[in-house]
Design a protein around this motif. Structure first.
Motif, mmCIF file in Angstrom:
data_model
loop_
_atom_site.group_PDB
_atom_site.id
_atom_site.type_symbol
_atom_site.label_atom_id
_atom_site.label_comp_id
_atom_site.label_asym_id
_atom_site.label_seq_id
_atom_site.Cartn_x
_atom_site.Cartn_y
_atom_site.Cartn_z
ATOM 1 N N THR A 87 0.907 -1.277 -0.041
ATOM 2 C CA THR A 87 -0.180 0.022 -0.062
ATOM 3 C C THR A 87 0.925 1.198 0.025
ATOM 4 O OG1 THR A 87 -1.652 -1.334 1.192
ATOM 5 C CG2 THR A 87 -1.878 1.220 1.234
ATOM 6 N N GLU A 88 1.904 1.228 0.820
ATOM 7 C CA GLU A 88 2.733 2.211 0.905
ATOM 8 C C GLU A 88 3.413 2.632 -0.451
ATOM 9 O OE1 GLU A 88 4.400 1.500 5.632
ATOM 10 O OE2 GLU A 88 5.700 1.479 3.937
ATOM 11 N N LEU A 89 3.894 1.507 -0.898
ATOM 12 C CA LEU A 89 4.657 1.669 -2.342
ATOM 13 C C LEU A 89 3.823 2.089 -3.377
ATOM 14 C CD1 LEU A 89 7.283 -1.167 -2.196
ATOM 15 C CD2 LEU A 89 7.708 1.253 -1.897
ATOM 16 N N ALA A 90 2.641 1.597 -3.582
ATOM 17 C CA ALA A 90 1.467 2.046 -4.609
ATOM 18 C C ALA A 90 1.148 3.370 -4.392
ATOM 19 C CB ALA A 90 0.315 1.310 -4.379
ATOM 20 N N THR A 91 1.045 3.975 -2.987
ATOM 21 C CA THR A 91 0.894 5.500 -2.789
ATOM 22 C C THR A 91 2.072 6.361 -3.470
ATOM 23 O OG1 THR A 91 -0.587 4.756 -0.999
ATOM 24 C CG2 THR A 91 0.220 7.064 -1.194
ATOM 25 N N VAL A 92 3.176 5.857 -3.010
ATOM 26 C CA VAL A 92 4.385 6.736 -3.340
ATOM 27 C C VAL A 92 4.480 6.688 -5.197
ATOM 28 C CG1 VAL A 92 6.990 6.775 -3.452
ATOM 29 C CG2 VAL A 92 5.627 5.973 -1.610
ATOM 30 N N ALA A 93 4.071 5.387 -5.680
ATOM 31 C CA ALA A 93 4.395 5.408 -7.268
ATOM 32 C C ALA A 93 3.099 6.333 -7.981
ATOM 33 C CB ALA A 93 4.134 3.822 -7.666
ATOM 34 N N ARG A 94 1.937 6.202 -7.281
ATOM 35 C CA ARG A 94 0.739 7.069 -8.028
ATOM 36 C C ARG A 94 1.064 8.596 -8.002
ATOM 37 N NH1 ARG A 94 -2.805 7.793 -10.981
ATOM 38 N NH2 ARG A 94 -4.776 8.766 -10.419
#
Ligand code: FA5
Length: 345
Positions: A77-84
């Motif tokens: 979830t953390e990495l997806a937020t950063v990528a977005r």
């Protein structure tokens, strides 16, 4: 074997926390929790333990799996937020960006003149009609009191169209055939103007083009006199050219009007005695006019004892020249933007 579980859980938690991208996290997940992952391999060794040790080790493995799975989910979830966020920044559309303006064109001087003339006449109470550019001999000549053997046919250098019987279809030589169409289609009273393109076998010079434009005017009502014609043209002249320019009517001949006249205005170029444009007369011819000939009314089925009318036909391009002080009609058709840009609309 049970000792290896906390070690593996701690190492796994550290690797999950350290995964910097979604792809790296996926690799760590497969290595720890996948079908051939290290935790799964440990589980496969449970069979070799005695029942108590198996239960304890099984429990520890399950706890470790649950903890690691939750850690993977959190990190994902953390990495997806950063990528977005990174994607949003990269693809952001800067709506405040200033780009070079696309240069706007403008209406051609002839189109501007056409619109302006229509505006003036509509303001005087006229309606607007149009007719076809390819006409029948009947509308262009016969109905206008110009039978085939009539010498007046020589007034127009006609371009015939190769269609049907020879010399029965023409590129219209004037807008007067639209008078015939309007009178055929409409009951009087008629107060109408008819702008349009016309064609003649004329050689281009400072005041002639083979393709040019006219605006026709037609009034048919009860008790219309030559004074109405003169008054209408003077009112038009002031409205279109301004109060300092006046009109005069000079006796002339057209087969479809009787009496007929030429419509002249004061020469706008006049430099006194040496004026080249008006031949030193002080007047410029812009069109023809007259009272609608009784034969023309009869040809369209109107009773000349009951109805009278007047008609006029102006060279639209020449009106543009006069109003804007252009001394050569060819300037309007070369497509030279340096000329056209002087008349933004
Ligand atoms: C006619 O065409 C008549 N149909 C006018 C008319 C209408 C008379 C209604 C009576 C009643 P004429 O051929 O003179 O007439 O042309 C009218 C005007 O068109 C001229 O005065 C001139 O301003 C313009 N014109 C004529 N020939 C050319 C040309 N080759 N290039 C540009 N303008 C032209």
């Amino acid at each position: 074997m049970i000792d290896q579980v906390p070690e593996l859980a701690a190492e796994g938690a550290a690797r999950i926390a350290g995964a910097a991208e979604l792809d790296a996290l996926r690799e760590v997940e497969t290595d720890l929790l996948g079908k051939k992952g290290r935790l799964t391999l440990l589980k496969k060794q449970l069979g070799g333990l005695d029942p108590d040790a198996r239960r304890a080790a099984g429990q520890a493995i399950n706890d470790a799996r649950a903890t690691l799975e939750a850690a993977v989910e959190r990190r994902r979830t953390e990495l997806a937020t950063v990528a977005r966020s990174a994607q949003l920044v990269a693809e952001r559309l800067d709506l405040t960006e200033v780009t070079e303006q696309r240069r706007r064109g403008s209406l051609h001087l002839v189109t501007q003149t056409w619109d302006r003339l229509v505006d003036v006449f509509v303001g005087m109470g006229f309606t607007v009609a149009e007719g076809p550019e390819v006409e029948t001999d009947w509308h262009n000549f016969e109905a206008l009191n110009i039978p085939s053997a009539h010498p007046a046919r020589g007034m127009w250098d006609t371009l015939y169209v190769d269609l049907g019987e020879p010399e029965t279809v023409v590129l219209r030589t004037h807008t007067s055939p639209v008078q015939i169409r309007v009178m055929t289609d409409t009951e009087p009273p008629i107060y109408s103007v008819m702008p349009g393109r016309v064609f003649r076998r004329d050689t281009a010079d400072a005041s002639h083009m083979p393709v040019f434009h006219q605006i026709e005017g037609l009034v048919v009502d009860r008790g219309i006199s030559f004074a109405d014609l003169a008054g209408t043209l003077e009112a038009f002249t002031s409205a279109y050219f301004g109060g300092s320019i006046h009109s005069r009517l000079r006796p002339s001949y057209f087969p479809f009007t009787e009496p007929s006249a030429e419509y002249d205005i004061n020469c706008v170029f006049c430099e006194g005695s040496g004026c080249r444009t008006c031949g030193q007369t002080g007047w410029l011819e812009l069109g023809g006019c007259g009272m609608v000939h009784p034969n023309v009314l009869t040809n369209v089925g109107l009773d000349p004892e009951r109805w009278t009318g007047f008609a006029f036909g102006f060279g639209l391009d020449r009106l543009a020249l006069m109003r804007h002080g252009v001394d050569d009609i060819r300037e309007m058709y070369t497509g030279d933007v340096r000329f056209l840009e002087q008349f933004p609309a």
